[in-house]
Design a protein around this motif. Structure first.
Motif, mmCIF file in Angstrom:
data_model
loop_
_atom_site.group_PDB
_atom_site.id
_atom_site.type_symbol
_atom_site.label_atom_id
_atom_site.label_comp_id
_atom_site.label_asym_id
_atom_site.label_seq_id
_atom_site.Cartn_x
_atom_site.Cartn_y
_atom_site.Cartn_z
ATOM 1 N N GLU A 142 2.932 62.313 -49.849
ATOM 2 C CA GLU A 142 3.004 60.946 -50.390
ATOM 3 C C GLU A 142 2.446 60.908 -51.809
ATOM 4 N N ASN A 143 1.296 61.553 -51.996
ATOM 5 C CA ASN A 143 0.669 61.573 -53.315
ATOM 6 C C ASN A 143 1.459 62.433 -54.304
ATOM 7 N N GLU A 144 1.983 63.519 -53.793
ATOM 8 C CA GLU A 144 2.784 64.405 -54.646
ATOM 9 C C GLU A 144 4.008 63.669 -55.193
ATOM 10 N N LEU A 145 4.682 62.940 -54.321
ATOM 11 C CA LEU A 145 5.859 62.182 -54.742
ATOM 12 C C LEU A 145 5.482 61.124 -55.774
ATOM 13 N N ALA A 146 4.379 60.433 -55.542
ATOM 14 C CA ALA A 146 3.941 59.389 -56.474
ATOM 15 C C ALA A 146 3.641 59.983 -57.854
ATOM 16 N N GLN A 147 2.985 61.126 -57.869
ATOM 17 C CA GLN A 147 2.639 61.784 -59.136
ATOM 18 C C GLN A 147 3.886 62.191 -59.914
ATOM 19 N N THR A 148 4.808 62.845 -59.228
ATOM 20 C CA THR A 148 6.013 63.342 -59.886
ATOM 21 C C THR A 148 6.818 62.195 -60.479
ATOM 22 N N CYS A 149 6.969 61.113 -59.705
ATOM 23 C CA CYS A 149 7.722 59.958 -60.199
ATOM 24 C C CYS A 149 6.995 59.278 -61.357
ATOM 25 N N ALA A 150 5.654 59.322 -61.344
ATOM 26 C CA ALA A 150 4.874 58.719 -62.426
ATOM 27 C C ALA A 150 4.992 59.528 -63.715
ATOM 28 N N CYS A 172 7.585 61.697 -64.431
ATOM 29 C CA CYS A 172 8.981 61.866 -64.850
ATOM 30 C C CYS A 172 9.809 60.718 -64.277
ATOM 31 N N GLU A 173 10.507 60.032 -65.132
ATOM 32 C CA GLU A 173 11.242 58.825 -64.726
ATOM 33 C C GLU A 173 12.214 59.091 -63.583
ATOM 34 N N HIS A 174 12.878 60.223 -63.625
ATOM 35 C CA HIS A 174 13.877 60.529 -62.597
ATOM 36 C C HIS A 174 13.371 61.593 -61.621
ATOM 37 N N GLY A 175 12.051 61.753 -61.507
ATOM 38 C CA GLY A 175 11.484 62.754 -60.614
ATOM 39 C C GLY A 175 11.637 62.372 -59.149
ATOM 40 N N GLY A 176 11.525 63.369 -58.292
ATOM 41 C CA GLY A 176 11.608 63.109 -56.855
ATOM 42 C C GLY A 176 12.264 64.243 -56.100
ATOM 43 N N VAL A 177 12.490 64.015 -54.836
ATOM 44 C CA VAL A 177 13.075 65.015 -53.940
ATOM 45 C C VAL A 177 14.195 64.345 -53.147
ATOM 46 N N ASN A 178 15.310 65.006 -53.004
ATOM 47 C CA ASN A 178 16.441 64.418 -52.281
ATOM 48 C C ASN A 178 16.290 64.504 -50.764
ATOM 49 N N TYR A 179 15.670 65.587 -50.269
ATOM 50 C CA TYR A 179 15.519 65.760 -48.819
ATOM 51 C C TYR A 179 14.107 66.262 -48.520
ATOM 52 N N TRP A 180 13.342 65.432 -47.819
ATOM 53 C CA TRP A 180 12.007 65.846 -47.369
ATOM 54 C C TRP A 180 12.119 66.334 -45.930
ATOM 55 N N MET A 181 11.706 67.567 -45.675
ATOM 56 C CA MET A 181 11.789 68.153 -44.337
ATOM 57 C C MET A 181 10.401 68.571 -43.860
ATOM 58 N N HIS A 182 10.091 68.245 -42.612
ATOM 59 C CA HIS A 182 8.762 68.566 -42.079
ATOM 60 C C HIS A 182 8.869 69.158 -40.676
ATOM 61 N N ASN A 183 8.154 70.246 -40.475
ATOM 62 C CA ASN A 183 8.152 70.891 -39.156
ATOM 63 C C ASN A 183 7.069 70.308 -38.260
ATOM 64 N N GLY A 184 7.340 70.325 -36.959
ATOM 65 C CA GLY A 184 6.375 69.833 -35.984
ATOM 66 C C GLY A 184 5.197 70.782 -35.842
ATOM 67 N N HIS A 185 4.115 70.253 -35.288
ATOM 68 C CA HIS A 185 2.886 71.042 -35.119
ATOM 69 C C HIS A 185 3.028 72.084 -34.008
ATOM 70 N N LEU A 186 2.254 73.124 -34.135
ATOM 71 C CA LEU A 186 2.035 74.046 -33.027
ATOM 72 C C LEU A 186 0.776 73.570 -32.320
ATOM 73 N N THR A 187 0.858 73.358 -31.030
ATOM 74 C CA THR A 187 -0.281 72.821 -30.289
ATOM 75 C C THR A 187 -0.806 73.834 -29.271
ATOM 76 N N GLU A 225 -1.082 69.997 -57.886
ATOM 77 C CA GLU A 225 -0.588 71.366 -58.065
ATOM 78 C C GLU A 225 0.881 71.504 -57.701
ATOM 79 N N CYS A 226 1.281 70.896 -56.563
ATOM 80 C CA CYS A 226 2.674 71.052 -56.118
ATOM 81 C C CYS A 226 3.628 70.262 -57.007
ATOM 82 N N SER A 227 3.182 69.113 -57.501
ATOM 83 C CA SER A 227 4.025 68.347 -58.425
ATOM 84 C C SER A 227 4.311 69.170 -59.677
ATOM 85 N N ALA A 228 3.267 69.775 -60.227
ATOM 86 C CA ALA A 228 3.419 70.530 -61.471
ATOM 87 C C ALA A 228 4.235 71.798 -61.265
ATOM 88 N N MET A 229 3.970 72.536 -60.195
ATOM 89 C CA MET A 229 4.658 73.809 -60.000
ATOM 90 C C MET A 229 6.111 73.629 -59.576
#
Length: 510
Positions: free
Chosen positions: A237-245, A247-262, A209-213
């Motif tokens: 990881e799967n989203e990136l693999a799908q997008t690159c599969a 679209c030849e030049h698919g991908g993301v330049n900056y992956w950002m992830h927030n830490g968990h709330l514990t 879903e996220c690859s397509a949207m």
């Protein structure tokens, strides 16, 4: 000043350079809409809202996309339990989520796509993946992604392919070519929402879903993708693999992830039944205090929930807004004179230094991978202290000196307000209205009404008049424990303000 962002993919800070100069494409994974949102969801939404605001502050034109997952196993199970239709249930909680985000002052994204509205885009991408030899349909109507055809699979998460394989705790689907292959399309099951596809009726796997949207609203390759650290694997990881599969030049330049709330050293999650709904917190604390708490540490760091930390955020913001309100009141008698001056007066040399350093320090912290921790220390604290020490001097100054100080205070207030605006810590309400709301939340936490507090204050006043100082001190101390500070103003009645409770329960999750 160059903006640096930490890239999960390269595991280092990198200078941000957008694909298209002056424009930014930002995609953030939203919620699976089947219940009320908890503050862990806020931990993801608020930092990326700050990023959105800061990018616009820097002058970028930002296209911000945040999706809703409205087709999912959890939604289907909850709908069956409630006797609702899955899409009706998810629609309801999409709206509830937006209400919570509005309370937290999160700006609406440019686009908020839902999976159910983008089946054509999802199916088209799956077809491209199959055509490119990276996906395969199996008997029964399911479609899988072939991880063996993705040469960089595992690089985002740092996991080797042999370590990602399924089958250790669940049975491996024998139709898979590799145990780590994942679903692109799931065949229809009884009593589940489904759509027509070249492989029969069914619904999409989670990751596609996220690859397509993102490809539809931004492009197959875009600037920034954000989400919680728990999404790095397998979702991103799967989203990136799908997008690159697809679209030849698919991908993301900056992956950002927030830490968990514990909470109690465990990630807050519905599955662990240890979550705190946003609404449960905002019944007791001002939403701005919750927002500040959620950005009180660096976005990549884990954040441990506790009532004492919310109290600290509330106390800090009350001080900020009270200082700005005191300044507003102090400037009122001089508004006409300032208007007549027409901008001729200049700020004092000290004020000029504060104004410059306030902005430069804020820009430096935020440009260093969005470092929101300790924003209100350093130059911001110095600016507030300058305001507090100056407003009492205005009345006894010569007109020329006074005008210079007035201009100084106005400019410093503008700078302080801009920081609050970029951090999302301003509302459409006035300072006085925010302060009033914060006082109401304090009374709510204390279990007191305004009438109850007024009665206790009167009892203390009478005790002092009767020289019953021990009784007076007891009343003051009892209120301090509840987060209420009494102040005896010379020539005026006793007033109160919220404060840090003088003691806290030892349980970090209270």
């Amino acid at each position: 000043m160059e903006l640096k962002l930490y890239s999960t993919y390269t595991q280092q800070k990198e200078v941000f350079r957008p694909i298209n100069p002056g424009k930014v494409g930002l995609y953030v994974c939203g919620i699976t809409a089947y219940d009320f949102s908890h503050i862990g969801h806020g931990r993801a939404a608020v930092p990326f809202d700050v990023l959105y605001r800061f990018l616009m502050y820097l002058g970028y034109e930002v296209t911000y996309v945040r999706n809703f997952t409205d087709v999912d196993n959890k939604i289907i199970e909850r709908a069956k339990k409630n006797g609702e239709k899955p899409l009706e249930l998810s629609n309801r909680f999409c709206h509830e989520y937006l209400a919570d985000m509005g309370a937290l002052q999160c700006l609406l994204p440019t686009h908020q796509p839902r999976v159910s509205d983008h089946m054509d885009h999802i199916i088209n991408m799956i077809q491209k993946i199959i055509e490119n030899g990276c996906g395969y349909a199996v008997e029964g109507g399911d479609v899988f992604f072939s991880v063996d055809k993705s040469p960089n699979y595992g690089k985002l998460s740092g996991q080797l392919l042999e370590h990602t394989q399924a089958g250790k705790r669940v049975a491996v689907d024998s139709r898979k070519r590799n145990p780590a292959d994942f679903a692109l399309w799931k065949a229809v099951k009884p009593d589940e929402p489904s759509w027509e596809s070249p492989w029969g009726r069914g619904r999409p796997g989670w990751h596609i879903e996220c690859s397509a949207m993102s490809a539809h609203y931004l492009s197959p390759r875009f600037d920034i993708h954000g989400g919680g650290a728990d999404l790095i694997f397998p979702h991103h990881e799967n989203e990136l693999a799908q997008t690159c599969a697809a679209c030849e030049h698919g991908g993301v330049n900056y992956w950002m992830h927030n830490g968990h709330l514990t909470i109690n050293n465990e990630k807050m999650a519905k599955s662990k039944d240890n979550f705190k709904p946003i609404r449960e917190i905002t019944e007791r604390y001002h939403p701005l205090a919750l927002r500040h708490f959620l950005i009180s540490v660096h976005y990549r760091s884990p954040l441990s929930f506790s009532a004492s930390k919310l109290d600290s955020s509330s106390e800090l913001l009350y001080y900020v807004y009270q200082t700005l309100q005191d300044l507003f009141d102090a400037l009122l008698p001089y508004r006409e004179a300032m208007s007549e001056d027409g901008g001729k007066a200049e700020p004092t040399s000290e004020a000029k230094e504060i104004i410059i350093k306030l902005k430069s320090e804020f820009d430096a912290k935020m440009s260093d991978d969005l470092n929101t921790a300790h924003i209100f220390t350093g130059e911001y604290d110095r600016a507030l202290k300058f305001i507090n020490s100056s407003i009492g001097k205005l009345e006894n100054m010569q007109e020329k000196e006074r005008m210079s100080l007035l201009v100084s205070l106005v400019e410093i207030e503008r700078g302080a307000r801009k920081v609050l605006e970029v951090l999302g810590l301003l509302t459409t309400l006035s300072y006085s209205e925010i302060l009033k709301e914060m006082k109401q939340k304090t009374l709510s936490r204390a279990g007191l009404s305004e009438q109850d507090l007024s009665q206790l204050i009167q009892e203390r006043i009478m005790a002092r008049k009767n020289k019953e100082f021990e009784k007076s001190d007891v009343i003051r101390a009892q209120l301090a424990v509840k987060g209420i500070a009494l102040m005896d103003v010379v020539g005026k009645e006793t007033v109160w303000r919220p404060c840090l409770p003088s003691s806290h329960a030892t349980n970090s999750s209270d």
